[in-house]
Design a protein around this motif. Structure first.
Motif, short mmCIF file in Angstrom:
data_model
loop_
_atom_site.label_atom_id
_atom_site.label_comp_id
_atom_site.label_asym_id
_atom_site.label_seq_id
_atom_site.Cartn_x
_atom_site.Cartn_y
_atom_site.Cartn_z
N ALA A 3 22.85 39.67 49.08
CA ALA A 3 23.70 40.16 50.15
C ALA A 3 23.52 41.66 50.22
N ARG A 4 24.01 42.29 51.24
CA ARG A 4 24.01 43.74 51.36
C ARG A 4 25.41 44.15 51.72
N PHE A 5 25.76 45.37 51.40
CA PHE A 5 27.06 45.86 51.83
C PHE A 5 27.11 45.76 53.34
N SER A 6 28.16 45.19 53.86
CA SER A 6 28.33 45.08 55.30
C SER A 6 29.42 46.05 55.73
N THR A 7 30.00 45.81 56.87
CA THR A 7 31.02 46.72 57.38
C THR A 7 32.17 46.84 56.40
N ALA A 56 24.37 63.30 52.99
CA ALA A 56 23.17 63.42 52.16
C ALA A 56 23.53 64.10 50.85
N GLY A 57 23.01 63.58 49.77
CA GLY A 57 23.26 64.15 48.46
C GLY A 57 24.57 63.73 47.83
N GLU A 58 25.32 62.87 48.50
CA GLU A 58 26.59 62.40 47.94
C GLU A 58 26.30 61.35 46.87
N ARG A 59 27.17 61.26 45.89
CA ARG A 59 26.99 60.27 44.83
C ARG A 59 28.33 59.68 44.43
N GLY A 60 28.26 58.58 43.74
CA GLY A 60 29.49 57.93 43.31
C GLY A 60 29.20 56.76 42.39
N TYR A 61 30.16 55.87 42.28
CA TYR A 61 30.03 54.74 41.37
C TYR A 61 30.54 53.47 42.05
N TYR A 62 30.35 52.35 41.38
CA TYR A 62 30.80 51.06 41.87
C TYR A 62 32.05 50.63 41.11
N LYS A 63 32.84 49.80 41.76
CA LYS A 63 34.03 49.25 41.12
C LYS A 63 34.13 47.78 41.48
N LEU A 64 34.41 46.94 40.50
CA LEU A 64 34.60 45.51 40.70
C LEU A 64 36.08 45.21 40.40
N VAL A 65 36.77 44.56 41.36
CA VAL A 65 38.20 44.34 41.25
C VAL A 65 38.51 42.86 41.45
N ALA A 66 39.24 42.26 40.51
CA ALA A 66 39.71 40.88 40.66
C ALA A 66 41.18 40.93 41.07
N ILE A 67 41.48 40.30 42.20
CA ILE A 67 42.84 40.26 42.73
C ILE A 67 43.35 38.83 42.63
N ARG A 75 40.25 36.63 44.01
CA ARG A 75 39.26 37.12 44.96
C ARG A 75 38.65 38.35 44.32
N ILE A 76 37.35 38.47 44.41
CA ILE A 76 36.67 39.59 43.76
C ILE A 76 36.07 40.49 44.82
N HIS A 77 36.38 41.78 44.70
CA HIS A 77 35.92 42.78 45.65
C HIS A 77 35.00 43.78 44.94
N LEU A 78 33.93 44.16 45.62
CA LEU A 78 33.02 45.17 45.13
C LEU A 78 33.19 46.40 46.00
N LEU A 90 37.02 56.13 48.98
CA LEU A 90 36.48 54.78 49.12
C LEU A 90 35.46 54.79 50.25
N VAL A 91 34.22 54.46 49.95
CA VAL A 91 33.15 54.42 50.95
C VAL A 91 33.12 53.06 51.61
N GLU A 92 33.17 52.02 50.79
CA GLU A 92 33.05 50.67 51.32
C GLU A 92 33.63 49.67 50.33
N SER A 93 34.17 48.57 50.86
CA SER A 93 34.73 47.52 50.03
C SER A 93 34.39 46.18 50.67
N VAL A 94 33.83 45.28 49.89
CA VAL A 94 33.50 43.94 50.40
C VAL A 94 34.01 42.89 49.42
N GLU A 95 34.44 41.77 49.96
CA GLU A 95 34.79 40.64 49.13
C GLU A 95 33.52 39.87 48.84
#
Length: 158
Positions: A3-7, A56-67, A75-78, A90-95
């Protein structure tokens, strides 16, 4: 499955604002597991795998959340979180639909390593779950994001 990050999805307010010591009571009781790890950085074309605009040049990390849901499944969100001079954003969140289809009872989430930030961009975590609450059998599933931003969610093979 790939999958890819979507909207970006509308998600819980608590993940888009830093929680101060006085605000810890605002953390939803339904957030049973939260794990941060890996990292991403944007190049001139943005962030690999994300459809949102990132500087451009922005950086960050990932977070995995179980609700936890009312029926005790999860439900698990990335999420992609930017970490910069202005603080966290928060840049993006997907279930992760692969988990939603299983209706899992999540018993834990662990990172690939406890040694700190990896040397290359990406993310790896193991989700421990049961598909029925009364079983002793715990399944292991992996969530992997490669350096190109491609997401794979699959049952762990030992």
């Amino acid at each position: 499955m790939k999958a890819r990050f979507s909207t970006a999805l509308a998600f819980l307010l608590f993940v888009s604002t830093p929680i101060m010591a006085d605000d810890i009571g605002q953390l939803p009781l339904s957030a049973t597991f939260v794990m941060s790890g890996g990292y991403w950085e944007s190049g001139p074309e943005g962030v690999p795998g994300a459809e949102t605009s990132v500087a451009a040049g922005e950086r960050g990390y990932y977070k995995l959340v179980a609700i936890r849901q009312a029926d005790r499944t999860a439900r698990i969100h990335l999420q992609m979180v930017a970490s910069g001079e202005q603080g966290l954003r928060l840049v993006e969140s997907v279930e992760l639909e692969e988990f939603t289809a299983l209706r899992p009872y999540v018993t834990g989430i662990r990172p690939e390593s406890m040694s700190g930030v990896a040397g290359t961009p990406g993310f790896f975590a193991t989700v421990y779950l049961k598909t029925t609450p009364d079983t002793d059998r715990v399944e292991e599933w992996t969530v992997l994001i490669d350096e190109l931003g491609d997401i794979r969610v699959e049952r762990a093979s030992n």
